[in-house]
Design a protein around this motif. Structure first.
Motif, PDB file in Angstrom:
ATOM      1  N   GLU A  63       0.678  -0.663  -0.108  1.00  0.00           N
ATOM      2  CA  GLU A  63      -0.180   0.533  -0.005  1.00  0.00           C
ATOM      3  C   GLU A  63       0.885   1.109  -0.379  1.00  0.00           C
ATOM      4  O   GLU A  63       1.671   0.928   1.017  1.00  0.00           O
ATOM      5  CB  GLU A  63      -0.943   0.205   1.107  1.00  0.00           C
ATOM      6  N   PRO A  64       1.037   2.530  -0.956  1.00  0.00           N
ATOM      7  CA  PRO A  64       1.441   3.474  -0.715  1.00  0.00           C
ATOM      8  C   PRO A  64       1.739   3.925   0.189  1.00  0.00           C
ATOM      9  O   PRO A  64       2.939   4.436   1.022  1.00  0.00           O
ATOM     10  CB  PRO A  64       0.843   3.872  -2.226  1.00  0.00           C
ATOM     11  N   SER A  65       0.509   4.683   1.169  1.00  0.00           N
ATOM     12  CA  SER A  65       0.882   5.056   2.009  1.00  0.00           C
ATOM     13  C   SER A  65       1.412   4.549   3.523  1.00  0.00           C
ATOM     14  O   SER A  65       2.007   5.034   3.410  1.00  0.00           O
ATOM     15  CB  SER A  65      -0.813   5.710   2.284  1.00  0.00           C
ATOM     16  N   PHE A  66       1.524   3.322   3.769  1.00  0.00           N
ATOM     17  CA  PHE A  66       1.989   2.432   3.868  1.00  0.00           C
ATOM     18  C   PHE A  66       3.561   2.582   4.145  1.00  0.00           C
ATOM     19  O   PHE A  66       4.506   3.129   4.647  1.00  0.00           O
ATOM     20  CB  PHE A  66       1.832   1.226   4.118  1.00  0.00           C
ATOM     21  N   ILE A  67       4.074   2.379   2.959  1.00  0.00           N
ATOM     22  CA  ILE A  67       5.291   2.226   2.697  1.00  0.00           C
ATOM     23  C   ILE A  67       6.033   3.820   2.584  1.00  0.00           C
ATOM     24  O   ILE A  67       7.429   4.094   2.749  1.00  0.00           O
ATOM     25  CB  ILE A  67       5.676   1.623   1.014  1.00  0.00           C
ATOM     26  N   ASN A  68       5.372   4.772   2.274  1.00  0.00           N
ATOM     27  CA  ASN A  68       5.708   6.526   2.629  1.00  0.00           C
ATOM     28  C   ASN A  68       5.409   6.737   4.143  1.00  0.00           C
ATOM     29  O   ASN A  68       6.322   7.016   4.519  1.00  0.00           O
ATOM     30  CB  ASN A  68       4.691   7.654   1.671  1.00  0.00           C
ATOM     31  N   ASP A  69       5.292   5.597   4.087  1.00  0.00           N
ATOM     32  CA  ASP A  69       5.533   6.224   6.123  1.00  0.00           C
ATOM     33  C   ASP A  69       6.825   5.515   6.283  1.00  0.00           C
ATOM     34  O   ASP A  69       7.269   5.986   7.422  1.00  0.00           O
ATOM     35  CB  ASP A  69       4.125   5.613   7.301  1.00  0.00           C
ATOM     36  N   TRP A  70       7.282   4.661   6.073  1.00  0.00           N
ATOM     37  CA  TRP A  70       9.049   3.962   6.447  1.00  0.00           C
ATOM     38  C   TRP A  70       9.869   3.786   5.783  1.00  0.00           C
ATOM     39  O   TRP A  70      10.866   4.668   5.964  1.00  0.00           O
ATOM     40  CB  TRP A  70       8.275   3.006   6.992  1.00  0.00           C
ATOM     41  N   LEU A  71       9.968   4.099   4.044  1.00  0.00           N
ATOM     42  CA  LEU A  71      10.620   3.935   3.514  1.00  0.00           C
ATOM     43  C   LEU A  71      11.259   4.866   2.776  1.00  0.00           C
ATOM     44  O   LEU A  71      12.865   5.468   3.027  1.00  0.00           O
ATOM     45  CB  LEU A  71      10.194   3.245   2.335  1.00  0.00           C
ATOM     46  N   PRO A  72      11.292   5.952   3.267  1.00  0.00           N
ATOM     47  CA  PRO A  72      11.686   7.865   3.423  1.00  0.00           C
ATOM     48  C   PRO A  72      13.658   7.950   4.359  1.00  0.00           C
ATOM     49  O   PRO A  72      13.931   8.769   3.774  1.00  0.00           O
ATOM     50  CB  PRO A  72      11.104   8.240   3.124  1.00  0.00           C
ATOM     51  N   GLU A  73      12.271   7.607   5.217  1.00  0.00           N
ATOM     52  CA  GLU A  73      13.221   7.647   6.299  1.00  0.00           C
ATOM     53  C   GLU A  73      14.610   6.474   6.397  1.00  0.00           C
ATOM     54  O   GLU A  73      15.735   6.744   7.149  1.00  0.00           O
ATOM     55  CB  GLU A  73      12.855   6.865   7.840  1.00  0.00           C
ATOM     56  N   ILE A  74      14.321   5.278   6.061  1.00  0.00           N
ATOM     57  CA  ILE A  74      15.353   4.191   6.023  1.00  0.00           C
ATOM     58  C   ILE A  74      16.352   3.907   4.559  1.00  0.00           C
ATOM     59  O   ILE A  74      16.967   3.239   4.290  1.00  0.00           O
ATOM     60  CB  ILE A  74      15.136   2.792   6.442  1.00  0.00           C
ATOM     61  N   GLY A  75      15.332   4.279   3.151  1.00  0.00           N
ATOM     62  CA  GLY A  75      15.659   3.533   2.006  1.00  0.00           C
ATOM     63  C   GLY A  75      17.157   4.146   1.646  1.00  0.00           C
ATOM     64  O   GLY A  75      17.316   3.586   0.508  1.00  0.00           O
ATOM     65  N   GLY A  76      17.363   5.241   1.902  1.00  0.00           N
ATOM     66  CA  GLY A  76      18.759   5.539   1.937  1.00  0.00           C
ATOM     67  C   GLY A  76      20.215   5.126   2.048  1.00  0.00           C
ATOM     68  O   GLY A  76      20.696   4.212   1.019  1.00  0.00           O
TER      69      GLY A  76
END
Length: 122
Positions: free
Chosen positions: A77-90
């Motif tokens: 779900e896009p909103s779920f992924i947006n809740d955590w991936l920006p913080e750790i994705g890098g």
């Protein structure tokens, strides 16, 4: 568990799923799988690998068995992924997401777009 772990494999089991769905008013509030995951990944500053999945025994249940229009295990779900991936994705070197088919099969996901946006795999 240490906050220094580099790899996280977070699996929703059939028993935890059924427990979270309990409608028993006398039982204490159960933390949902998604909330528990988001809370955990935000605390792990050395994380390089993430796997989030639904146990295979849940995947074999039919839509009628779970009567499910919810999205608590729609993990792409896009909103779920947006809740955590920006913080750790890098800092991630690998990511694996396995949805609950009954909740995700009829929904469109932007997961690959978001992973491409927030992760820099080399």
């Amino acid at each position: 568990m240490s906050y220094e772990v580099r790899s996280l494999n977070h699996l929703c089991t059939l028993s935890s799923y059924l427990k979270s769905r309990s409608r028993d008013a006398t039982s204490p509030q159960v933390m949902t799988f998604k909330i528990a995951f988001k809370d955990l990944v935000r605390r792990l500053s050395k994380l390089e690998s993430v796997s989030i999945a639904v146990e295979k025994s849940l995947g074999r249940r039919s839509y009628d068995e779970v009567e499910d229009d919810d999205d608590d295990l729609y993990l792409t779900e896009p909103s779920f992924i947006n809740d955590w991936l920006p913080e750790i994705g890098g800092r991630l070197k690998s990511i694996s997401i396995t949805d609950f088919w009954s909740q995700s099969s009829w929904r469109r996901s932007e997961a690959l777009t978001l992973i491409s946006l927030f992760c820099e795999f080399v």
